[in-house]
Write a protein that holds these residues in place. Structure first.
Motif, PDB file in Angstrom:
ATOM      1  N   LEU A   1       0.700  -1.193   0.107  1.00 39.81           N
ATOM      2  CA  LEU A   1      -0.038  -0.231  -0.187  1.00 39.81           C
ATOM      3  C   LEU A   1       0.835   1.248   0.079  1.00 39.81           C
ATOM      4  O   LEU A   1       0.477   2.234  -0.791  1.00 39.81           O
ATOM      5  CB  LEU A   1      -1.017   0.006   1.164  1.00 39.81           C
ATOM      6  N   ILE A   2       2.064   1.248   0.694  1.00 40.45           N
ATOM      7  CA  ILE A   2       2.818   2.524   0.901  1.00 40.45           C
ATOM      8  C   ILE A   2       3.581   2.321  -0.549  1.00 40.45           C
ATOM      9  O   ILE A   2       3.573   3.429  -1.287  1.00 40.45           O
ATOM     10  CB  ILE A   2       3.943   2.210   1.932  1.00 40.45           C
ATOM     11  N   HIS A   3       3.909   1.558  -1.195  1.00 34.30           N
ATOM     12  CA  HIS A   3       4.325   1.621  -2.476  1.00 34.30           C
ATOM     13  C   HIS A   3       3.504   1.961  -3.568  1.00 34.30           C
ATOM     14  O   HIS A   3       3.851   2.717  -4.319  1.00 34.30           O
ATOM     15  CB  HIS A   3       4.635   0.090  -2.955  1.00 34.30           C
ATOM     16  N   LYS A   4       2.203   1.648  -3.366  1.00 33.58           N
ATOM     17  CA  LYS A   4       1.047   2.120  -4.434  1.00 33.58           C
ATOM     18  C   LYS A   4       0.974   3.769  -4.191  1.00 33.58           C
ATOM     19  O   LYS A   4       0.998   4.567  -5.062  1.00 33.58           O
ATOM     20  CB  LYS A   4      -0.084   1.394  -3.970  1.00 33.58           C
ATOM     21  N   GLU A   5       1.203   4.238  -3.012  1.00 30.45           N
ATOM     22  CA  GLU A   5       0.889   5.564  -2.535  1.00 30.45           C
ATOM     23  C   GLU A   5       2.129   6.481  -3.158  1.00 30.45           C
ATOM     24  O   GLU A   5       2.098   7.335  -3.796  1.00 30.45           O
ATOM     25  CB  GLU A   5       0.556   5.763  -1.315  1.00 30.45           C
ATOM     26  N   VAL A   6       3.168   6.013  -2.889  1.00 34.00           N
ATOM     27  CA  VAL A   6       4.461   6.747  -2.747  1.00 34.00           C
ATOM     28  C   VAL A   6       5.061   6.827  -4.243  1.00 34.00           C
ATOM     29  O   VAL A   6       5.666   7.645  -4.779  1.00 34.00           O
ATOM     30  CB  VAL A   6       5.502   6.288  -1.618  1.00 34.00           C
ATOM     31  N   VAL A   7       5.189   5.508  -4.896  1.00 33.01           N
ATOM     32  CA  VAL A   7       5.683   5.246  -6.006  1.00 33.01           C
ATOM     33  C   VAL A   7       4.769   5.460  -7.156  1.00 33.01           C
ATOM     34  O   VAL A   7       5.110   6.393  -8.156  1.00 33.01           O
ATOM     35  CB  VAL A   7       6.255   3.941  -6.317  1.00 33.01           C
ATOM     36  N   GLU A   8       3.475   4.993  -7.007  1.00 34.23           N
ATOM     37  CA  GLU A   8       2.742   5.200  -8.336  1.00 34.23           C
ATOM     38  C   GLU A   8       1.785   6.257  -8.031  1.00 34.23           C
ATOM     39  O   GLU A   8       1.459   6.821  -9.393  1.00 34.23           O
ATOM     40  CB  GLU A   8       2.034   3.654  -8.289  1.00 34.23           C
ATOM     41  N   LYS A   9       1.104   6.711  -7.304  1.00 34.12           N
ATOM     42  CA  LYS A   9       0.340   7.700  -7.034  1.00 34.12           C
ATOM     43  C   LYS A   9       1.045   8.923  -7.135  1.00 34.12           C
ATOM     44  O   LYS A   9       0.652   9.783  -8.085  1.00 34.12           O
ATOM     45  CB  LYS A   9      -0.668   7.414  -5.876  1.00 34.12           C
ATOM     46  N   TYR A  10       1.714   9.313  -5.948  1.00 35.23           N
ATOM     47  CA  TYR A  10       2.266  10.592  -5.797  1.00 35.23           C
ATOM     48  C   TYR A  10       3.543  10.600  -6.621  1.00 35.23           C
ATOM     49  O   TYR A  10       4.151  11.939  -6.743  1.00 35.23           O
ATOM     50  CB  TYR A  10       2.585  11.113  -4.349  1.00 35.23           C
ATOM     51  N   LYS A  11       4.455   9.648  -6.807  1.00 29.62           N
ATOM     52  CA  LYS A  11       5.886   9.444  -7.607  1.00 29.62           C
ATOM     53  C   LYS A  11       6.725  10.488  -6.776  1.00 29.62           C
ATOM     54  O   LYS A  11       7.412  11.060  -7.264  1.00 29.62           O
ATOM     55  CB  LYS A  11       5.404  10.152  -9.049  1.00 29.62           C
ATOM     56  N   TRP A  12       6.812  10.068  -5.606  1.00 29.66           N
ATOM     57  CA  TRP A  12       7.772  10.854  -4.703  1.00 29.66           C
ATOM     58  C   TRP A  12       9.004  10.209  -4.700  1.00 29.66           C
ATOM     59  O   TRP A  12       9.980  10.912  -4.489  1.00 29.66           O
ATOM     60  CB  TRP A  12       7.411  10.912  -3.366  1.00 29.66           C
ATOM     61  N   MET A  13       9.110   8.957  -5.408  1.00 25.63           N
ATOM     62  CA  MET A  13      10.261   8.356  -5.528  1.00 25.63           C
ATOM     63  C   MET A  13      10.246   7.072  -6.475  1.00 25.63           C
ATOM     64  O   MET A  13       8.904   6.928  -6.625  1.00 25.63           O
ATOM     65  CB  MET A  13      10.913   7.598  -4.164  1.00 25.63           C
ATOM     66  N   ASP A  14      11.134   6.353  -7.108  1.00 24.21           N
ATOM     67  CA  ASP A  14      10.813   5.515  -7.952  1.00 24.21           C
ATOM     68  C   ASP A  14      11.055   4.054  -7.069  1.00 24.21           C
ATOM     69  O   ASP A  14      11.421   3.984  -5.951  1.00 24.21           O
ATOM     70  CB  ASP A  14      11.766   5.569  -9.385  1.00 24.21           C
ATOM     71  N   SER A  15      10.859   3.012  -7.773  1.00 25.26           N
ATOM     72  CA  SER A  15      10.756   1.727  -7.394  1.00 25.26           C
ATOM     73  C   SER A  15      12.008   1.210  -6.748  1.00 25.26           C
ATOM     74  O   SER A  15      12.055   0.637  -5.594  1.00 25.26           O
ATOM     75  CB  SER A  15      10.291   0.587  -8.190  1.00 25.26           C
ATOM     76  N   ASP A  16      12.972   1.546  -7.258  1.00 27.56           N
ATOM     77  CA  ASP A  16      14.363   1.317  -6.995  1.00 27.56           C
ATOM     78  C   ASP A  16      14.788   1.938  -5.607  1.00 27.56           C
ATOM     79  O   ASP A  16      15.327   1.326  -4.670  1.00 27.56           O
ATOM     80  CB  ASP A  16      15.511   1.806  -7.924  1.00 27.56           C
TER      81      ASP A  16
END
Length: 180
Positions: free
Chosen positions: A27-42
């Motif tokens: 869920l954090i990944h979804k919010e941070v990486v995918e929705k708000y794009k505050w960082m990338d997956s790496d």
């Protein structure tokens, strides 16, 4: 707007992260990486790996770091507050409510019904991490590290934090280019 987004993102994680920290990671990944794009997956994977080597709940460690990275000290406290308030409120409400209903089958069914969904979320995140590790380390090294991790954690009973720390040291010290 950023503070509101931080609060909203981690509040949703706190409300929907049924099953504890590991269930909250996708869920954090979804919010941070995918929705708000505050960082990338790496970068997310790096933060997750480092966070797992530290003591304490992973969701709050990640909330604190991401909040700080996005909006400084205020963001840190905002994200932490947003991630723990739902848990505190829900614990009080649910424990008081469920105590009187714990004998009913629907309460046990609710818990059993959520487990497969949490398992799928973790499996998807695991696959994403494996795909990323293949890009950096190559397929055979990634598979070897997975097997080694399973053996050390499941069969040898070594704490995951020590395995993660060892793998971080291994990758850091590893020389050479990309291998497959």
């Amino acid at each position: 707007m950023t503070q509101q987004q931080l609060f909203s993102a981690f509040f949703r994680v706190g409300m929907l992260g049924y099953g504890g920290g590991p269930a909250s990671i996708p869920l954090i990944h979804k919010e941070v990486v995918e929705k708000y794009k505050w960082m990338d997956s790496d970068e997310f994977a790096d933060i997750l790996a480092i966070g797992n080597t530290l003591p304490g709940p992973i969701a709050t460690k990640m909330a604190g770091y991401i909040g700080y990275r996005v909006a400084g000290v205020t963001g840190l406290f905002n994200a932490l507050l947003a991630s723990i308030v739902p848990t505190i409120v829900l614990m009080i409400v649910l424990l008081v409510s469920l105590e009187s209903f714990r004998e009913y089958g629907w309460v046990q069914g609710m818990t059993n019904g959520v487990m497969p969904v949490v398992g799928v979320m973790l499996a998807v995140l695991t696959w994403q991490f494996f795909t990323k590790s293949k890009e950096g380390l190559g397929t055979w090294y990634s598979l070897g590290l997975i097997v080694l991790s399973v053996v050390l954690i499941s069969l040898a009973g070594i704490h995951p934090a020590f395995v993660i720390a060892g793998l971080l040291v291994f990758v850091f010290l590893r020389k050479g280019g990309r291998r497959s």
